[in-house]
Scaffold this motif. Structure first.
Motif, PDB file in Angstrom:
ATOM      1  N   GLU A   1       9.755   9.754  -1.394  1.00  0.00           N
ATOM      2  CA  GLU A   1      10.163   8.577  -0.924  1.00  0.00           C
ATOM      3  C   GLU A   1       9.137   8.050   0.280  1.00  0.00           C
ATOM      4  O   GLU A   1       9.040   6.993   0.275  1.00  0.00           O
ATOM      5  CB  GLU A   1      11.689   8.646  -0.305  1.00  0.00           C
ATOM      6  N   LYS A   2       8.755   8.913   0.973  1.00  0.00           N
ATOM      7  CA  LYS A   2       7.950   8.788   2.107  1.00  0.00           C
ATOM      8  C   LYS A   2       6.738   8.219   1.461  1.00  0.00           C
ATOM      9  O   LYS A   2       6.064   7.139   2.137  1.00  0.00           O
ATOM     10  CB  LYS A   2       7.651   9.849   2.884  1.00  0.00           C
ATOM     11  N   LEU A   3       6.134   8.751   0.650  1.00  0.00           N
ATOM     12  CA  LEU A   3       4.678   8.489   0.063  1.00  0.00           C
ATOM     13  C   LEU A   3       5.103   6.811  -0.562  1.00  0.00           C
ATOM     14  O   LEU A   3       4.134   6.086  -0.353  1.00  0.00           O
ATOM     15  CB  LEU A   3       4.340   9.184  -1.116  1.00  0.00           C
ATOM     16  N   GLU A   4       5.951   6.942  -1.093  1.00  0.00           N
ATOM     17  CA  GLU A   4       6.271   5.354  -1.640  1.00  0.00           C
ATOM     18  C   GLU A   4       6.439   4.224  -0.472  1.00  0.00           C
ATOM     19  O   GLU A   4       6.059   3.253  -0.448  1.00  0.00           O
ATOM     20  CB  GLU A   4       7.446   5.076  -2.457  1.00  0.00           C
ATOM     21  N   GLN A   5       6.988   4.538   0.457  1.00  0.00           N
ATOM     22  CA  GLN A   5       7.008   3.742   1.778  1.00  0.00           C
ATOM     23  C   GLN A   5       5.801   3.554   2.203  1.00  0.00           C
ATOM     24  O   GLN A   5       5.417   2.480   2.929  1.00  0.00           O
ATOM     25  CB  GLN A   5       7.991   4.448   2.772  1.00  0.00           C
ATOM     26  N   GLN A   6       5.010   4.617   2.450  1.00  0.00           N
ATOM     27  CA  GLN A   6       3.569   4.387   3.112  1.00  0.00           C
ATOM     28  C   GLN A   6       2.961   3.647   2.323  1.00  0.00           C
ATOM     29  O   GLN A   6       2.129   2.689   2.593  1.00  0.00           O
ATOM     30  CB  GLN A   6       2.986   5.767   3.224  1.00  0.00           C
ATOM     31  N   ARG A   7       2.985   3.883   0.648  1.00  0.00           N
ATOM     32  CA  ARG A   7       2.117   2.759  -0.228  1.00  0.00           C
ATOM     33  C   ARG A   7       2.454   1.603  -0.045  1.00  0.00           C
ATOM     34  O   ARG A   7       1.691   0.442   0.118  1.00  0.00           O
ATOM     35  CB  ARG A   7       2.420   3.398  -1.529  1.00  0.00           C
TER      36      ARG A   7
END
Length: 183
Positions: A53-59
């Protein structure tokens, strides 16, 4: 021998109890290990989900930032192009032939000097304006051309400078110009 039998029975019973307790301990430890593994898998899955989820937010943030940067660059280029067109239009007006300038000044003076008292122009057009107008010449303006007419009280000035005219037309037509230039 009776004691030996009792002792043997106690020993056998103790051994059976040890075996049973060992088996129960093995079963309990297998259950604890299984539960620990399951809890570990769940914790790992939960943690992995959080990381994803954090990676998707950063993306998404990176994509948004990149899109904004691209839009900013495109807008800056469009603005530069519009400024270039505006500057070219001003340059064409500055360099218009004297006879054409005189024709425009004559039309402006004829249509607007009524009710005026003083008339102003740039230094380049001063002689033409004095020749064409019946109004008192008020002085030179810092403009590329055109005239300003002032009433007797000096509280009303009609600005017919080419600078203001082209700016007004440019501002009114900015959307159309932008659409034409940018397809």
């Amino acid at each position: 021998m009776g004691l030996e039998i009792v002792l043997n029975d106690i020993t056998e019973g103790a051994k059976a109890d040890v075996r049973r307790i060992g088996e129960e301990a093995d079963a309990a430890s297998l259950q604890i290990i299984g539960e620990a593994r399951q809890a570990s898998k769940e914790a790992l899955g939960s943690r992995l989900l959080e990381v994803e989820e954090k990676l998707e937010q950063q993306r998404q943030q990176v994509l948004s930032s990149a899109n904004l940067e691209v839009k900013r660059i495109v807008l800056n280029r469009r603005k530069a192009l519009l400024d270039q067109v505006y500057d070219q239009a001003l340059e064409k007006i500055k360099n218009m032939p004297a006879d054409e300038n005189e024709k425009y000044l004559k039309t402006l003076i004829k249509n607007h000097e009524k009710g005026g008292y003083k008339i102003y122009s740039n230094a380049k057009s001063e002689d033409i304006v004095k020749k064409l107008s019946k109004l008192e010449y008020g002085g030179n303006l810092d403009c590329i051309g055109g005239i300003v007419i002032e009433n007797k009280e000096g509280n009303v000035r009609l600005d017919f400078t080419y600078d203001l005219m082209i700016k007004t037309v440019y501002d009114r037509s900015l959307k159309s110009i932008s659409d034409i230039l940018n397809g």
